[in-house]
Write a protein that holds these residues in place. Sequence first.
Motif, PDB file in Angstrom:
ATOM      1  N   VAL A  48      -7.726   4.072   9.248  1.00 34.23           N
ATOM      2  CA  VAL A  48      -6.293   4.091   8.958  1.00 34.23           C
ATOM      3  C   VAL A  48      -6.114   4.350   7.464  1.00 34.23           C
ATOM      4  N   VAL A  49      -5.268   5.328   7.141  1.00 30.66           N
ATOM      5  CA  VAL A  49      -5.015   5.701   5.743  1.00 30.66           C
ATOM      6  C   VAL A  49      -3.561   5.400   5.405  1.00 30.66           C
ATOM      7  N   ALA A  50      -3.330   4.805   4.245  1.00 32.66           N
ATOM      8  CA  ALA A  50      -1.965   4.515   3.794  1.00 32.66           C
ATOM      9  C   ALA A  50      -1.898   4.693   2.286  1.00 32.66           C
ATOM     10  N   PHE A  51      -0.682   4.952   1.800  1.00 36.24           N
ATOM     11  CA  PHE A  51      -0.429   5.085   0.375  1.00 36.24           C
ATOM     12  C   PHE A  51       0.556   3.992  -0.004  1.00 36.24           C
ATOM     13  N   LEU A  72      -7.585  -4.709  -8.499  1.00 35.92           N
ATOM     14  CA  LEU A  72      -7.409  -3.754  -7.410  1.00 35.92           C
ATOM     15  C   LEU A  72      -8.524  -2.706  -7.397  1.00 35.92           C
ATOM     16  N   ALA A  73      -8.980  -2.311  -8.576  1.00 30.42           N
ATOM     17  CA  ALA A  73     -10.040  -1.309  -8.649  1.00 30.42           C
ATOM     18  C   ALA A  73     -11.337  -1.841  -8.043  1.00 30.42           C
ATOM     19  N   LEU A  74     -11.525  -3.140  -8.067  1.00 31.12           N
ATOM     20  CA  LEU A  74     -12.737  -3.733  -7.516  1.00 31.12           C
ATOM     21  C   LEU A  74     -12.614  -4.059  -6.030  1.00 31.12           C
ATOM     22  N   ASP A  75     -11.442  -3.818  -5.449  1.00 28.12           N
ATOM     23  CA  ASP A  75     -11.221  -4.069  -4.028  1.00 28.12           C
ATOM     24  C   ASP A  75     -11.631  -2.838  -3.235  1.00 28.12           C
ATOM     25  N   ALA A  76     -12.573  -2.992  -2.310  1.00 32.56           N
ATOM     26  CA  ALA A  76     -13.106  -1.858  -1.556  1.00 32.56           C
ATOM     27  C   ALA A  76     -12.061  -1.207  -0.656  1.00 32.56           C
ATOM     28  N   ARG A  77     -10.982  -1.920  -0.326  1.00 30.95           N
ATOM     29  CA  ARG A  77      -9.950  -1.349   0.541  1.00 30.95           C
ATOM     30  C   ARG A  77      -9.083  -0.340  -0.191  1.00 30.95           C
ATOM     31  N   ALA A  78      -8.972  -0.470  -1.498  1.00 28.04           N
ATOM     32  CA  ALA A  78      -8.224   0.488  -2.311  1.00 28.04           C
ATOM     33  C   ALA A  78      -9.191   1.578  -2.756  1.00 28.04           C
ATOM     34  N   GLY A 111       7.856   7.052 -12.284  1.00 24.62           N
ATOM     35  CA  GLY A 111       8.811   7.487 -11.275  1.00 24.62           C
ATOM     36  C   GLY A 111       9.014   6.488 -10.159  1.00 24.62           C
ATOM     37  N   GLY A 112       9.477   5.287 -10.494  1.00 29.81           N
ATOM     38  CA  GLY A 112       9.867   4.339  -9.465  1.00 29.81           C
ATOM     39  C   GLY A 112       8.796   3.372  -9.017  1.00 29.81           C
ATOM     40  N   ARG A 113       7.583   3.543  -9.474  1.00 27.40           N
ATOM     41  CA  ARG A 113       6.513   2.598  -9.180  1.00 27.40           C
ATOM     42  C   ARG A 113       5.530   2.621 -10.341  1.00 27.40           C
ATOM     43  N   ASP A 114       4.704   1.577 -10.428  1.00 28.56           N
ATOM     44  CA  ASP A 114       3.728   1.483 -11.521  1.00 28.56           C
ATOM     45  C   ASP A 114       2.344   1.943 -11.103  1.00 28.56           C
ATOM     46  N   LEU A 115       1.971   1.602  -9.855  1.00 29.89           N
ATOM     47  CA  LEU A 115       0.657   1.969  -9.336  1.00 29.89           C
ATOM     48  C   LEU A 115       0.811   2.548  -7.937  1.00 29.89           C
ATOM     49  N   VAL A 116      -0.080   3.452  -7.602  1.00 25.77           N
ATOM     50  CA  VAL A 116      -0.174   3.959  -6.234  1.00 25.77           C
ATOM     51  C   VAL A 116      -1.621   3.810  -5.782  1.00 25.77           C
ATOM     52  N   LEU A 117      -1.800   3.163  -4.641  1.00 27.95           N
ATOM     53  CA  LEU A 117      -3.127   2.967  -4.063  1.00 27.95           C
ATOM     54  C   LEU A 117      -3.297   3.867  -2.848  1.00 27.95           C
ATOM     55  N   THR A 118      -4.459   4.468  -2.719  1.00 27.41           N
ATOM     56  CA  THR A 118      -4.849   5.096  -1.463  1.00 27.41           C
ATOM     57  C   THR A 118      -5.708   4.075  -0.726  1.00 27.41           C
ATOM     58  N   HIS A 174       3.379   3.548   2.732  1.00 22.42           N
ATOM     59  CA  HIS A 174       3.585   4.784   3.496  1.00 22.42           C
ATOM     60  C   HIS A 174       2.325   4.994   4.337  1.00 22.42           C
ATOM     61  N   VAL A 175       2.449   4.881   5.633  1.00 24.97           N
ATOM     62  CA  VAL A 175       1.285   5.018   6.515  1.00 24.97           C
ATOM     63  C   VAL A 175       1.117   6.482   6.906  1.00 24.97           C
ATOM     64  N   ALA A 176      -0.092   6.992   6.747  1.00 22.07           N
ATOM     65  CA  ALA A 176      -0.379   8.372   7.128  1.00 22.07           C
ATOM     66  C   ALA A 176      -0.524   8.474   8.637  1.00 22.07           C
ATOM     67  N   THR A 177       0.197   9.401   9.241  1.00 25.40           N
ATOM     68  CA  THR A 177       0.047   9.652  10.674  1.00 25.40           C
ATOM     69  C   THR A 177      -0.899  10.810  10.939  1.00 25.40           C
TER      70      THR A 177
END
Length: 340
Positions: free
Chosen positions: A67-70, A87-93, A101-108, A137-140
């Motif tokens: 499952v991929v999400a942003f 967050l950088a040390l979290d394997a899920r990110a 532009g409306g947010r500070d961080l974006v995680l894949t 935002h969940v990738a379909t």
Amino acid sequence: MRSRAPELSEEDLALIHTLQIAPRVSWAEAARVLGSTPTTLAARWQRLREAGLAWVTVHSGERSGDVVAFVDLRVDPTERAGTIQRLALDARAASVEETAGGRDLVLTVIVPDYDALATFTLDDLPATPGVRAVNTHVATKVHRQGADWRLDALDRDQQAALREAARHAESPAGDRIPTSHWPVVEHLARDGRRNAAEIARAIGRDPATVRRQVARLLASDALAFRCEVAGLRSRWPIVCTWFAQVPMTELYRTVRSLSTLPELRLLVSTAGQSNLMFLLWARSTGDLMRIERLVNEKLPWLRLSESVLTLRTRKRMGWLLDQHGRATGDLVLPTSLHPA
């Protein structure tokens, strides 16, 4: 801390483009295509890797079922550095970007199932020190990904020769990675060009067994190799993500048209008010404006709702990056590359 590196040369770009197409091509075959020598190419690649300017790694393939999400985050400015480090040390990110532009961080985020996504986004992220707000935002469907993006350093004949060299037989054993293969996967994630003999020595296994495992992994759609490049050192230092709304009746035509953009790095259908997200690497902010005008002209039914500029990438597909986007050599193995 590394100093600011010089721009990549034409020869550097040609070698990286070669490994984007055929990440594990032999130096002898690459030398024939590039008109060089194996020794020269091997030395050039070693220099690029050691400088953190380019690297070959692996990630989960198209049939992995992940499952991929942003995930957009607002963070407390006073705790920003610590939040990014956690967050950088979290394997899920798998990737962490600092944005405007409306947010500070974006995680894949790449996780094995929706339960794991819910735990991360609904429980763990809100409890992370410094995190103020979470939007997911969940990738379909992933239509294009970073591994599909190419430099423009080789001519068509060279690209065709490398594509032929990169062909492999389909795996007779299916796409599920056996548990016994995972030590090999971890070593390939750290150096996607490492050969079976080197891996065998590192993990203390029989070389013949490791050769068979590497061959199986190369043929499996559950694993994909990719050559990465430090974006700020390439010809495309500007990273921008657009969110858009597209009528479902026009989705296929939209995906096909956007996929022709040489700047396209990522194209994903998402669940939510914006049902399409695409990320571009551009030469300049002026180039972004040109691309936006082109998209508006070619796809009048597409409504761009928001654009997000990436200021700095701190982690890409598990690899920790410095302030110039170069690999530090540290890898947090993504969850998708952990054995089930």
